[in-house]
Scaffold this active site. Structure first.
Site, PDB file in Angstrom:
ATOM      1  N   ARG A   1      -3.766 -13.989  57.600  1.00 15.73           N
ATOM      2  CA  ARG A   1      -5.041 -13.295  57.824  1.00 15.73           C
ATOM      3  C   ARG A   1      -6.182 -14.264  58.108  1.00 15.73           C
ATOM      4  NH1 ARG A   1      -5.011  -9.524  52.563  1.00 15.73           N
ATOM      5  NH2 ARG A   1      -3.586 -11.179  51.870  1.00 15.73           N
TER       6      ARG A   1
ATOM      7  N   HIS B   1      -0.100 -10.739  61.081  1.00 12.40           N
ATOM      8  CA  HIS B   1      -1.394 -10.044  61.090  1.00 12.40           C
ATOM      9  C   HIS B   1      -2.032 -10.079  62.477  1.00 12.40           C
ATOM     10  CE1 HIS B   1      -5.021  -8.364  59.413  1.00 12.40           C
ATOM     11  NE2 HIS B   1      -5.735  -9.367  59.886  1.00 12.40           N
TER      12      HIS B   1
ATOM     13  N   ASP C   1      -8.876   0.476  61.225  1.00 13.59           N
ATOM     14  CA  ASP C   1      -9.960  -0.384  61.711  1.00 13.59           C
ATOM     15  C   ASP C   1      -9.767  -0.622  63.207  1.00 13.59           C
ATOM     16  OD1 ASP C   1      -8.117  -2.601  62.067  1.00 13.59           O
ATOM     17  OD2 ASP C   1      -8.255  -2.903  59.912  1.00 13.59           O
TER      18      ASP C   1
ATOM     19  N   LYS D   1     -14.777  -0.397  60.627  1.00 15.46           N
ATOM     20  CA  LYS D   1     -14.693  -1.141  59.370  1.00 15.46           C
ATOM     21  C   LYS D   1     -15.346  -2.501  59.529  1.00 15.46           C
ATOM     22  CE  LYS D   1     -11.154  -3.521  57.703  1.00 15.46           C
ATOM     23  NZ  LYS D   1      -9.847  -3.927  57.126  1.00 15.46           N
TER      24      LYS D   1
ATOM     25  N   GLY E   1      -5.633  -1.972  48.980  1.00 14.11           N
ATOM     26  CA  GLY E   1      -5.544  -0.547  49.263  1.00 14.11           C
ATOM     27  C   GLY E   1      -6.859   0.099  49.650  1.00 14.11           C
TER      28      GLY E   1
END
Length: 328
Positions: free
Chosen positions: A102, A136, A177, A206, A237
């Site tokens: 990420r 990711h 997102d 987002k 979450g």
């Protein structure tokens, strides 16, 4: 490489997954020695001959109660280096969940680009190939490595699951997102072909800063529809929960979620217990050890990634196509 004998190893908490992969391939795991020293240092080595073999090592790089992400990363790197020093013919790291994926770009001044640094660590031990599932950011993953990589996708597993659990419905596929829109559209097309219907997509706004998630705007119509939220991973979450609540507030009939890697850190179980989210579908790249048995029973669907990983290893060993393996 088919003329070289295939050998399979797995480390630490990835041994159950490695054993399952080995069973799919008809192999038993190679024996290893893993020794912990009093000062916290560690040694690992193969206990069988690997000279000129085609060696695959399975290690999913998530932190758990026993070992941190950094512990697992260093142990994997040292073991890969030991294989190279023992004259293995080819060394492939099979990393179903790749840590630090990420942090693939600078979002603030002087930020690290940790994905690239991790790639350099694999290169430093002279690994021949790194295999992972649903990185990711695929472009960042591929560009970080100067060694060959193979990227697997869990989309086929999700399509097979939802195609048999929709009861004739025409779901809306949603990205929680903007960054996941491409993933959502690919899943929309694949699932639509599987059930013979033309599906639509939606996405949520987002923003994340300092660990705080914000943004409430939604693009797409979900009223009266079943929504499938699709993402690459679930951490705390929060992202999925806020998207599920927003969908229900806008009239969605049901909301389910699918993500390849279920980390479920911090208060994820409490966050995801909101009744707005009906089911959560993840794969076995990360075992759901942080969740209670009751939550797993009531809300979680765990899809087996072992056969897909095993087939990827078989094809890499024999020169088969990974592209065809992931086609839906």
């Amino acid at each position: 490489m088919q003329d070289r004998e295939l050998m399979l190893f797995a480390l630490d908490e990835s041994r159950p997954l490695g054993t399952h992969i080995g069973a799919e391939l008809g192999f038993t795991l190679g024996e290893t020695e893993e020794r912990q020293f009093e000062d916290g240092e560690h040694k690992s080595r193969p206990l069988v001959n690997v000279r000129d073999r085609d060696v695959f090592v399975v290690q999913s790089l998530y932190g758990d109660e026993a070992l941190s992400v950094n512990d697992k990363l260093s142990r994997l790197l040292f073991f890969l280096g030991a294989l190279r020093d023992a004259a293995a013919g080819r060394v492939t790291a099979v990393v179903p969940y790749l840590c630090y994926s990420r942090k693939d770009r600078k979002t603030k001044s002087r930020d690290p680009v940790t994905t690239r640094y991790v790639a350099r660590l694999f290169e430093a031990v002279d690994v021949d190939c790194v295999v992972t599932m649903d990185a990711h950011n695929l472009a960042a993953f591929q560009n970080a490595f100067r060694k060959p990589t193979e990227h697997l996708e869990a989309m086929k597993l999700f399509v097979e699951h939802f195609a048999t659990h929709l009861d004739g419905e025409e779901p809306v596929v949603m990205s929680p997102d903007v960054g996941g829109i491409k993933r959502a559209r690919q899943f929309q097309g694949a699932l639509g072909r599987a059930i013979g219907k033309s599906l639509t997509t939606a996405f949520m706004e987002k923003q994340r800063s300092g660990g705080i998630v914000s943004g409430e705007a939604m693009v797409g119509d979900v009223k009266g529809r079943t929504v499938i939220l699709i993402d690459d991973l679930i951490s705390s979450g929060t992202t999925l929960s806020r998207a599920a609540v927003a969908c229900r507030e806008r009239g969605a009939k049901r909301v389910q979620a699918a993500a390849t890697h279920g980390l479920f850190v911090n208060d994820a179980e409490e966050t995801l217990s909101d009744p707005a989210l009906e089911k959560i579908v993840v794969t076995s790249t990360v075992p759901p050890f942080r969740l209670s048995e009751q939550f797993v029973k009531d809300k979680l669907v765990l899809l087996d990634a072992g056969p897909l990983l095993a087939e990827a290893i078989r094809r890499i060993h024999s020169g088969g196509s990974i592209v065809e393996l992931c086609e839906v």
